[in-house]
Design an enzyme around this catalytic site. Structure first.
Site, mmCIF file in Angstrom:
data_model
loop_
_atom_site.group_PDB
_atom_site.id
_atom_site.type_symbol
_atom_site.label_atom_id
_atom_site.label_comp_id
_atom_site.label_asym_id
_atom_site.label_seq_id
_atom_site.Cartn_x
_atom_site.Cartn_y
_atom_site.Cartn_z
ATOM 1 N N LYS A 1 0.812 -1.459 0.212
ATOM 2 C CA LYS A 1 -0.019 -0.196 -0.431
ATOM 3 C C LYS A 1 1.373 1.366 -0.058
ATOM 4 O O LYS A 1 0.415 2.459 -0.444
ATOM 5 C CB LYS A 1 -0.948 -0.001 0.901
ATOM 6 C CG LYS A 1 -2.409 -0.919 1.125
ATOM 7 C CD LYS A 1 -2.882 -1.173 1.887
ATOM 8 C CE LYS A 1 -4.337 -1.561 1.876
ATOM 9 N NZ LYS A 1 -6.027 -1.893 2.478
ATOM 10 N N LYS B 1 -5.250 -10.727 -6.016
ATOM 11 C CA LYS B 1 -6.334 -10.359 -4.767
ATOM 12 C C LYS B 1 -7.804 -9.599 -5.690
ATOM 13 O O LYS B 1 -7.075 -8.781 -5.411
ATOM 14 C CB LYS B 1 -5.308 -10.463 -3.442
ATOM 15 C CG LYS B 1 -6.528 -10.322 -2.564
ATOM 16 C CD LYS B 1 -6.273 -9.633 -1.085
ATOM 17 C CE LYS B 1 -6.595 -8.130 -0.595
ATOM 18 N NZ LYS B 1 -7.103 -8.412 0.969
ATOM 19 N N LYS C 1 -11.017 -4.097 -2.750
ATOM 20 C CA LYS C 1 -12.120 -2.979 -2.512
ATOM 21 C C LYS C 1 -10.784 -1.458 -3.565
ATOM 22 O O LYS C 1 -11.718 -0.630 -4.321
ATOM 23 C CB LYS C 1 -12.356 -2.692 -1.028
ATOM 24 C CG LYS C 1 -13.656 -3.440 -0.922
ATOM 25 C CD LYS C 1 -13.660 -3.271 0.717
ATOM 26 C CE LYS C 1 -13.664 -3.492 1.793
ATOM 27 N NZ LYS C 1 -12.543 -3.650 2.816
HETATM 28 N N1 AQP Z 1 -10.111 -11.165 -2.062
HETATM 29 C C1 AQP Z 1 -10.253 -11.599 -0.472
HETATM 30 N N2 AQP Z 1 -10.471 -12.668 -0.768
HETATM 31 C C2 AQP Z 1 -10.810 -13.334 1.057
HETATM 32 N N3 AQP Z 1 -10.236 -12.789 1.165
HETATM 33 C C3 AQP Z 1 -10.508 -11.994 1.405
HETATM 34 N N4 AQP Z 1 -10.384 -10.400 2.392
HETATM 35 C C4 AQP Z 1 -10.287 -9.302 2.016
HETATM 36 N N5 AQP Z 1 -9.400 -9.726 0.090
HETATM 37 C C5 AQP Z 1 -10.161 -10.468 0.545
HETATM 38 C C6 AQP Z 1 -10.155 -10.759 3.849
HETATM 39 O O1 AQP Z 1 -11.515 -9.199 4.328
HETATM 40 C C7 AQP Z 1 -11.785 -9.065 5.417
HETATM 41 C C8 AQP Z 1 -11.802 -7.745 5.597
HETATM 42 O O2 AQP Z 1 -10.713 -7.144 4.935
HETATM 43 P P1 AQP Z 1 -10.093 -5.633 4.956
HETATM 44 O O3 AQP Z 1 -11.944 -4.475 4.750
HETATM 45 O O4 AQP Z 1 -10.266 -5.380 6.488
HETATM 46 O O5 AQP Z 1 -9.127 -5.071 4.434
HETATM 47 P P2 AQP Z 1 -8.152 -5.610 3.339
HETATM 48 O O6 AQP Z 1 -7.699 -6.958 3.598
HETATM 49 O O7 AQP Z 1 -7.333 -4.766 2.933
HETATM 50 O O8 AQP Z 1 -9.516 -5.608 1.917
HETATM 51 P P3 AQP Z 1 -9.401 -4.912 0.826
HETATM 52 O O9 AQP Z 1 -10.820 -5.469 0.019
HETATM 53 O O10 AQP Z 1 -8.361 -5.529 -0.555
HETATM 54 O O11 AQP Z 1 -9.661 -3.692 0.744
HETATM 55 P P4 AQP Z 1 -8.562 -2.687 0.758
HETATM 56 O O12 AQP Z 1 -8.642 -2.738 -0.700
HETATM 57 O O13 AQP Z 1 -9.168 -1.519 0.906
HETATM 58 O O14 AQP Z 1 -7.525 -3.047 0.950
HETATM 59 C C9 AQP Z 1 -10.432 -9.407 6.214
HETATM 60 O O15 AQP Z 1 -10.083 -10.965 7.048
HETATM 61 C C10 AQP Z 1 -9.911 -10.067 5.320
HETATM 62 O O16 AQP Z 1 -8.616 -11.041 4.644
#
Ligand code: AQP
Length: 337
Positions: free
Chosen positions: A113, A200, A203
């Site tokens: 990030k 992956k 969001k």
């Molecule tokens: N692609 C994924 N596959 C499986 N699990 C996932 N998680 C996130 N992406 C995937 C799981 O969702 C939970 C919440 O995630 P988060 O919102 O706290 O942050 P993150 O992991 O950074 O999710 P994103 O969607 O990738 O958000 P951004 O883009 O904002 O960083 C966690 O348990 C995570 O493991």
């Protein structure tokens, strides 16, 4: 017998997608039947990257509503907003002072990030995993259901609890913090992007077509699946590294269709993409329609949602207060009785 505790959360940084749901939230729904479960909307984490105040507010409520719509039962678990419990930031500060800087610099998510943010990278982004450790440790969580991407952060929380708090300030028979275990599902622990099966689903991916959000309209779902990357081979299969999209879509399909891993593989073994994609689309729309319906009902009755969050806040406050005081006493802080 006291039930084991579970703590987890999602950042309100945008629309929750099927990766968040299949990798994390789906797990919570089962666990709330047998565990004392705390699920929070981790809004303090959401400001570690640039944010818009209006979206944060809306997304925090919307994320809580989605938890319920996905099957979290407010009578069986506590649902709350992280920033409503000041103990999270207080414990975070204490843990900051006990955690070596070089542990933080190793965190893969920070490195990834930070590259995207360039010069604007905040101390908060570096500190994200310590705040996450505080979130978990405050509730004496035994289990933390997360996707594969959060495994390293969970290990850090375990190391902080055992090596930096318990071994320095506690005794073997009287540890101060409970050392949590990660719970990572075997299937869909890492849902990949629809436009690149090696990346992956996230969001923050600027390409909307890379993910299916839980609130996407059926027409949008259909379009995104039509555009999803495929390959030129017939038949879907798991675990072929040269076919990451086939593995990803088949894994998702095995869950949303209810067929399970083996049956889905058998059904799709000789299926062309032209037959698979409409089946995948139907299964996705079928499973998301009731979630969307309940979500809309909740968002149209904010009174009920606010009541749920107030109840969650009260329980979270009680539990976190006990742990925070235990830590403060062990570290020598003056605490009035
Ligand atoms: N692609 C994924 N596959 C499986 N699990 C996932 N998680 C996130 N992406 C995937 C799981 O969702 C939970 C919440 O995630 P988060 O919102 O706290 O942050 P993150 O992991 O950074 O999710 P994103 O969607 O990738 O958000 P951004 O883009 O904002 O960083 C966690 O348990 C995570 O493991």
């Amino acid at each position: 017998m006291t039930l084991k505790r579970v703590l987890s959360g999602v950042q309100p940084t945008g629309d929750i997608h099927i990766g968040n749901w299949l990798g994390a939230i789906r797990n919570w729904v089962e666990l709330q039947q047998t565990h004392e479960t705390f699920v929070c909307v981790v809004d303090l984490h959401a400001i570690t990257t640039p944010h818009d105040p209006k979206s944060l507010y809306k997304s925090s409520l919307s994320t809580a509503a989605l938890y319920i719509a996905c099957g979290m039962d407010p009578n069986k678990c506590s649902i709350f907003i992280q920033s409503q419990i000041p103990a999270h930031t207080e414990l975070c500060w204490i843990l900051n002072c006990l955690t070596p800087l070089n542990w933080m610099e190793r965190m893969i998510q920070f490195k990834e990030k930070a590259i995207k943010q360039g010069e604007n990278v905040s101390i908060g982004l570096l500190d994200y995993p310590v705040l996450m450790a505080a979130d978990i440790l405050l509730y004496d969580a035994d289990l933390v259901p997360v996707g594969e991407d959060q495994k390293q952060h969970l290990e850090l929380a375990r190391d902080i609890a055992s090596q930096r708090v318990n071994s320095k300030f506690g005794t073997k028979n009287n540890p101060i913090l409970r050392v949590p275990k990660p719970l990572i599902l075997k299937e869909c622990a890492k849902v990949m992007s629809l436009t690149d099966g090696t990346k992956k689903m996230s969001k923050s991916d600027p390409n909307e077509n890379s993910r299916i959000s839980l609130l996407d309209h059926p027409d949008v779902i259909s379009k995104k699946i039509k555009r999803a990357k495929t390959d030129s081979e017939i038949g879907l299969e798991y675990g072929n590294f040269s076919r990451p999209e086939a593995d990803n879509l088949l894994s998702i399909y095995s869950i949303i269709s209810g067929l399970g891993k083996e049956k889905a593989a058998l059904n799709c073994r000789e299926m062309g993409w032209g037959t698979f994609k409409p089946e995948f689309t139907d299964a996705m729309i079928n499973i998301l329609t009731p979630i969307q319906k309940q979500y809309n009902e909740l968002m149209n009755d904010k009174g009920e949602l606010n009541r749920v969050l107030e109840k969650g806040k009260n329980t979270a406050q009680e539990v976190s207060h006990v742990t925070l005081n235990r830590v403060k006493e062990a570290l020598g802080f003056y605490t009035s009785s």
